[in-house]
Structures are given as C-alpha cells and as structure tokens.
Design a protein around this motif. Sequence first.
Motif, mmCIF file in Angstrom:
data_model
loop_
_atom_site.group_PDB
_atom_site.id
_atom_site.type_symbol
_atom_site.label_atom_id
_atom_site.label_comp_id
_atom_site.label_asym_id
_atom_site.label_seq_id
_atom_site.Cartn_x
_atom_site.Cartn_y
_atom_site.Cartn_z
ATOM 1 N N LYS A 1 0.814 -1.211 0.000
ATOM 2 C CA LYS A 1 0.000 0.000 0.000
ATOM 3 C C LYS A 1 0.849 1.264 0.000
ATOM 4 N N ASP A 2 2.059 1.191 0.600
ATOM 5 C CA ASP A 2 2.931 2.369 0.649
ATOM 6 C C ASP A 2 3.637 2.643 -0.682
ATOM 7 N N GLY A 3 3.325 1.858 -1.712
ATOM 8 C CA GLY A 3 3.913 2.054 -3.034
ATOM 9 C C GLY A 3 5.177 1.248 -3.262
ATOM 10 N N GLY A 4 5.676 0.589 -2.226
ATOM 11 C CA GLY A 4 6.864 -0.240 -2.353
ATOM 12 C C GLY A 4 6.518 -1.632 -2.849
ATOM 13 N N ILE A 5 7.570 -2.427 -3.046
ATOM 14 C CA ILE A 5 7.390 -3.778 -3.556
ATOM 15 C C ILE A 5 8.433 -4.698 -2.923
ATOM 16 N N ASP A 6 8.020 -5.917 -2.614
ATOM 17 C CA ASP A 6 8.917 -6.951 -2.113
ATOM 18 C C ASP A 6 8.987 -8.051 -3.164
ATOM 19 N N HIS A 7 10.184 -8.353 -3.644
ATOM 20 C CA HIS A 7 10.384 -9.468 -4.557
ATOM 21 C C HIS A 7 10.826 -10.668 -3.732
ATOM 22 N N THR B 1 13.601 -5.919 -1.011
ATOM 23 C CA THR B 1 12.608 -4.884 -0.711
ATOM 24 C C THR B 1 12.995 -3.561 -1.348
ATOM 25 N N ARG B 2 12.009 -2.920 -1.967
ATOM 26 C CA ARG B 2 12.195 -1.595 -2.553
ATOM 27 C C ARG B 2 11.093 -0.671 -2.050
ATOM 28 N N ASP B 3 11.458 0.607 -1.857
ATOM 29 C CA ASP B 3 10.457 1.573 -1.401
ATOM 30 C C ASP B 3 9.682 2.120 -2.600
ATOM 31 N N SER B 4 8.822 3.089 -2.356
ATOM 32 C CA SER B 4 7.957 3.624 -3.417
ATOM 33 C C SER B 4 8.734 4.354 -4.505
ATOM 34 N N GLU B 5 9.987 4.720 -4.217
ATOM 35 C CA GLU B 5 10.830 5.372 -5.223
ATOM 36 C C GLU B 5 11.832 4.392 -5.836
ATOM 37 N N ASN B 6 11.580 3.096 -5.648
ATOM 38 C CA ASN B 6 12.379 2.006 -6.210
ATOM 39 C C ASN B 6 13.782 1.910 -5.619
ATOM 40 N N ARG B 7 13.993 2.506 -4.441
ATOM 41 C CA ARG B 7 15.291 2.396 -3.766
ATOM 42 C C ARG B 7 15.357 1.074 -3.016
ATOM 43 N N LEU B 8 16.507 0.403 -3.123
ATOM 44 C CA LEU B 8 16.727 -0.861 -2.446
ATOM 45 C C LEU B 8 16.800 -0.648 -0.936
ATOM 46 N N LYS B 9 16.077 -1.461 -0.191
ATOM 47 C CA LYS B 9 16.041 -1.402 1.270
ATOM 48 C C LYS B 9 16.568 -2.721 1.830
ATOM 49 N N PRO B 10 16.910 -2.761 3.124
ATOM 50 C CA PRO B 10 17.387 -4.025 3.694
ATOM 51 C C PRO B 10 16.384 -5.144 3.449
ATOM 52 N N GLY B 11 16.893 -6.307 3.078
ATOM 53 C CA GLY B 11 16.041 -7.452 2.785
ATOM 54 C C GLY B 11 16.410 -8.638 3.657
ATOM 55 N N LEU B 12 16.177 -9.817 3.150
ATOM 56 C CA LEU B 12 16.401 -11.039 3.898
ATOM 57 C C LEU B 12 16.917 -12.104 2.954
ATOM 58 N N GLU B 13 17.880 -12.921 3.417
ATOM 59 C CA GLU B 13 18.319 -14.081 2.659
ATOM 60 C C GLU B 13 18.558 -15.222 3.638
ATOM 61 N N ALA C 1 22.905 -23.202 -7.777
ATOM 62 C CA ALA C 1 23.852 -22.125 -8.078
ATOM 63 C C ALA C 1 23.184 -20.763 -7.894
ATOM 64 N N ALA C 2 24.008 -19.756 -7.606
ATOM 65 C CA ALA C 2 23.504 -18.384 -7.423
ATOM 66 C C ALA C 2 22.787 -17.901 -8.680
ATOM 67 N N VAL C 3 21.780 -17.038 -8.487
ATOM 68 C CA VAL C 3 21.044 -16.426 -9.593
ATOM 69 C C VAL C 3 20.946 -14.926 -9.353
ATOM 70 N N THR C 4 20.652 -14.182 -10.406
ATOM 71 C CA THR C 4 20.364 -12.760 -10.271
ATOM 72 C C THR C 4 18.854 -12.591 -10.281
ATOM 73 N N PHE C 5 18.356 -11.920 -9.259
ATOM 74 C CA PHE C 5 16.923 -11.707 -9.097
ATOM 75 C C PHE C 5 16.732 -10.264 -8.657
ATOM 76 N N ASP C 6 15.937 -9.504 -9.379
ATOM 77 C CA ASP C 6 15.728 -8.076 -9.110
ATOM 78 C C ASP C 6 17.079 -7.378 -8.933
ATOM 79 N N SER C 7 17.986 -7.629 -9.854
ATOM 80 C CA SER C 7 19.334 -7.030 -9.920
ATOM 81 C C SER C 7 20.202 -7.344 -8.700
ATOM 82 N N THR C 8 19.863 -8.395 -7.956
ATOM 83 C CA THR C 8 20.610 -8.787 -6.770
ATOM 84 C C THR C 8 21.047 -10.243 -6.913
ATOM 85 N N GLU C 9 22.320 -10.532 -6.590
ATOM 86 C CA GLU C 9 22.767 -11.918 -6.612
ATOM 87 C C GLU C 9 22.211 -12.643 -5.397
ATOM 88 N N VAL C 10 21.523 -13.753 -5.654
ATOM 89 C CA VAL C 10 20.914 -14.549 -4.592
ATOM 90 C C VAL C 10 21.596 -15.910 -4.576
#
Length: 126
Positions: free
Chosen positions: A68-74, A100-112, A83-92
């Motif tokens: 609802k805040d305009g952000g998105i969680d992939h 996690t990205r905020d409403s301005e598409n800035r990368l925020k702390p996530g989880l792995e 093997a490692a993959v690239t997902f939402d421009s991040t190596e996983v």
Amino acid sequence: DPELLGWRVYGETAKPSPTPTFAWKACGTFSSAWLIQMQAREEDWPVTSVEVLPDGEAGDLRFAVHRKDGGIDHVIRRFPGDAAVTFDSTEVKGDLAIITRDSENRLKPGLELNDGLDSVAKRLLK
C-alpha cells in the motif's frame, strides 16, 4: 477454529481469530504460497496485490508483493544448494530471499536464508 498455526492467545490482550485451513490437490510439479494479512480491517492491509513472476529455474517460486505504501517486495524460494542467480538485480545464493524496494524504487534491507535443507521439499530429480 482452527487458531492460526495452532498458536493460542492467552489472557485478555487479544482474541483468537478463526483462520481458514487450506487444502489442495495437484498433479505433476507445482508451487504454492500464501500471504496472510493479520489486520482485521481491510483498510489496514499493507498488501494491495501479489504478482507471480514466471521467469526462473524449474522449481523456483518467484513473486512480487505490492504494498500500500507504493513499495514492492520481490520474493524467491529456491532449492537448497542451487547455483547463485540474479533476481531483481541482486545476486541470490540462498534458498530464500526477499528483496525490498520503497515507493521510489530504492533498495532497502532485505532477507536471505541459506542452508535451509530441511525447510523445504527436496528435489527428486536434478
């Protein structure tokens, strides 16, 4: 009945809430995920929609949670040890990642999560 995940609320701080029990049948390979919003009032729900992301390796589960805040969680769930993959421009490299990205598409702390060998079904055939 049943109470969420078998947890019981004691005392007077909260009331138990009826929780749906899901069942399904499937043939062949499938993936399934649930997103549970605990707020009673729909206007308080933080999630507006969930979108399946079909690209990926066989057996991967990938989806985007639009907030609802305009952000998105992939979210990606993978077979442990792949093997490692690239997902939402991040190596996983892990078995589960939330990017996690905020409403301005800035990368925020996530989880792995790594080495969750007993946390998911194991691949039968490689």
